[in-house]
Write an enzyme that holds these catalytic residues in place. Structure first.
Site, PDB file in Angstrom:
ATOM      1  N   THR A  40       0.837  -1.211   0.000  1.00  0.00           N
ATOM      2  CA  THR A  40       0.000   0.000   0.000  1.00  0.00           C
ATOM      3  C   THR A  40       0.871   1.261   0.000  1.00  0.00           C
ATOM      4  O   THR A  40       0.581   2.229  -0.710  1.00  0.00           O
ATOM      5  CB  THR A  40      -0.905   0.001   1.254  1.00  0.00           C
ATOM      6  OG1 THR A  40      -1.676  -1.191   1.238  1.00  0.00           O
ATOM      7  CG2 THR A  40      -1.816   1.208   1.292  1.00  0.00           C
ATOM      8  N   HIS A  43       2.202   1.844  -3.397  1.00  0.00           N
ATOM      9  CA  HIS A  43       1.188   2.424  -4.289  1.00  0.00           C
ATOM     10  C   HIS A  43       1.057   3.924  -4.043  1.00  0.00           C
ATOM     11  O   HIS A  43       0.931   4.721  -4.986  1.00  0.00           O
ATOM     12  CB  HIS A  43      -0.181   1.763  -4.060  1.00  0.00           C
ATOM     13  CG  HIS A  43      -0.242   0.321  -4.481  1.00  0.00           C
ATOM     14  ND1 HIS A  43       0.075  -0.087  -5.753  1.00  0.00           N
ATOM     15  CD2 HIS A  43      -0.578  -0.802  -3.802  1.00  0.00           C
ATOM     16  CE1 HIS A  43      -0.062  -1.414  -5.827  1.00  0.00           C
ATOM     17  NE2 HIS A  43      -0.450  -1.860  -4.656  1.00  0.00           N
TER      18      HIS A  43
END
Ligand code: NAD
Ligand code: ZN
Length: 342
Positions: A40, A43
């Site tokens: 995450t 990203h």
């Protein structure tokens, strides 16, 4: 305090001074010691379409951490300064049907630490007391830093009964690697890891895989036959999010098998549902951790000999965050840890 911040829409992160996080009467203030880098975070750093549609800068990112409590709100009586804790990264609403029933992991209004509110890649982080896990004595502080993804692994690995079963782990990223060790600890017979990356296949063997195969080179049916499986896999843990891997898992299952889906696909996946119907498979989506049954299970498995240590492959000072993120991005890594105490 210093914090790693997504300061504006677009790629990149900056380490900069930010105000201390505000604290309410139900909150706990934690001095962060170590953090783990999650996909995450990659990203958000890269500012991919998911990040661009989800993240509102400026935001302190990060959600995998261990630290020490330095202050508690006036309503907080269960925790005190000096406690070594991690945080459950899903802040739930507390009021919906599932929250009220104690099934907080099913809350539909979850806010993610370091995603929807300021996170843990900082010298200090604040969380509600209901999100604090007080580590038991003897838990390795580095392992404590990755309890969040370890919890993803445990939640998925224990979604179906494992004792004596033949298990497929598809995708040996950090979470698949930890899940490999968990199902081995939980008494699986064969643990077959499917992973194209040779570095990660080697790590999978260290974490207890029976065999780690490159899905581009070997069909799973072939491996199952070599290992003497009667019909196919009893349980699959889908930890890649890759369409071909999910289809391959369905094809390789025995009748009545269970597939726990943790990997997050980045595109729509076309599937032949006939295989699921006629093999009478159970597919179960897994998101986050059960609060706090998963945390309990993680702790007691570590106490009873589970070793996920080899999953941590890189350690950096938080000032070297660029190098830390590059290591995590490279694929030539398991879990990457940053130290915030220096
Ligand atoms: P990761 O991206 O490091 O691991 C995925 C692995 O899958 C990689 O090692 C990759 O080489 C491998 N892979 C690629 N193609 C494959 C194929 N055809 N067959 C088998 N493996 C293949 O990710 P991670 O941090 O270990 O997380 C695993 C997955 O879980 C990711 O999709 C992540 O987004 C997701 N995730 C879900 C939750 C949740 O709560 N559901 C939480 C965290 C992460
Ligand atoms: Zn809720």
């Amino acid at each position: 305090m210093q914090a790693l911040v997504k300061s504006a829409a677009g790629p990149g992160l900056v380490l900069r001074d930010v105000p201390m996080p505000p604290m309410g009467i139900n909150d706990v203030l934690i001095r962060v010691h170590r953090t783990g880098i999650c996909g995450t975070d990659l990203h958000i750093d890269a500012w991919d379409p998911w990040a661009a549609s989800t993240i509102v800068p400026p935001l302190v990112i990060g959600h995998e951490f261990v630290g020490e409590i330095v202050d508690v709100g006036s309503n907080v009586t269960d925790f005190r300064a000096g406690d070594v804790v991690s945080g459950e990264g899903h802040v739930v609403c507390g009021r919906c049907r599932h929250c009220l029933a104690g099934r907080r992991n099913l809350c539909a209004s979850t806010i993610g630490l370091g995603v929807g509110r300021d996170g843990a890649f900082a010298e200090y982080v604040v969380l509600p007391m209901t999100n604090i896990w007080h580590h038991w004595p003897g838990i390795d502080p580095e392992i404590a830093a990755i309890f969040d993804p370890f919890g993803n692994a445990v939640h998925t690995a224990l979604a179906f009964p494992i004792l004596g079963e033949d298990v497929l782990v598809s995708g040996a990223g950090p979470i698949g690697l930890m899940a490999t060790a968990v199902v081995r600890h939980a008494g699986a017979r064969h643990v077959v890891v499917s992973e194209p990356n040779p570095y990660r296949r080697a790590l999978a063997m260290r974490l207890g895989a029976t065999i780690a195969v490159d899905p581009r080179e070997r069909a799973l049916a072939d491996v199952a036959a070599e290992l003497g499986m009667v019909e196919g896999f009893d349980v699959a843990l889908e930890m890649s999010g890759v369409p071909g891997a999910i289809r391959a898992a369905v094809d390789a299952m025995a009748h009545g098998g269970g597939i726990a889906l943790l990997g997050i696909p980045t595109q729509e996946i076309q599937m032949d549902l006939n295989a699921i119907v006629f093999k009478m498979l159970t597919l179960r989506g897994i998101y986050g951790r059960e609060m706090y049954e998963t945390w309990y299970k993680m702790t007691v498995m570590l106490q009873s000999g589970l070793d996920i240590g080899p999953v941590i492959t890189h350690r950096f000072d938080h000032r070297e965050f660029d190098a830390a993120f590059a290591a995590a991005r490279s694929g030539e890594s398991g879990k990457v840890i940053m130290d915030w105490t220096t």
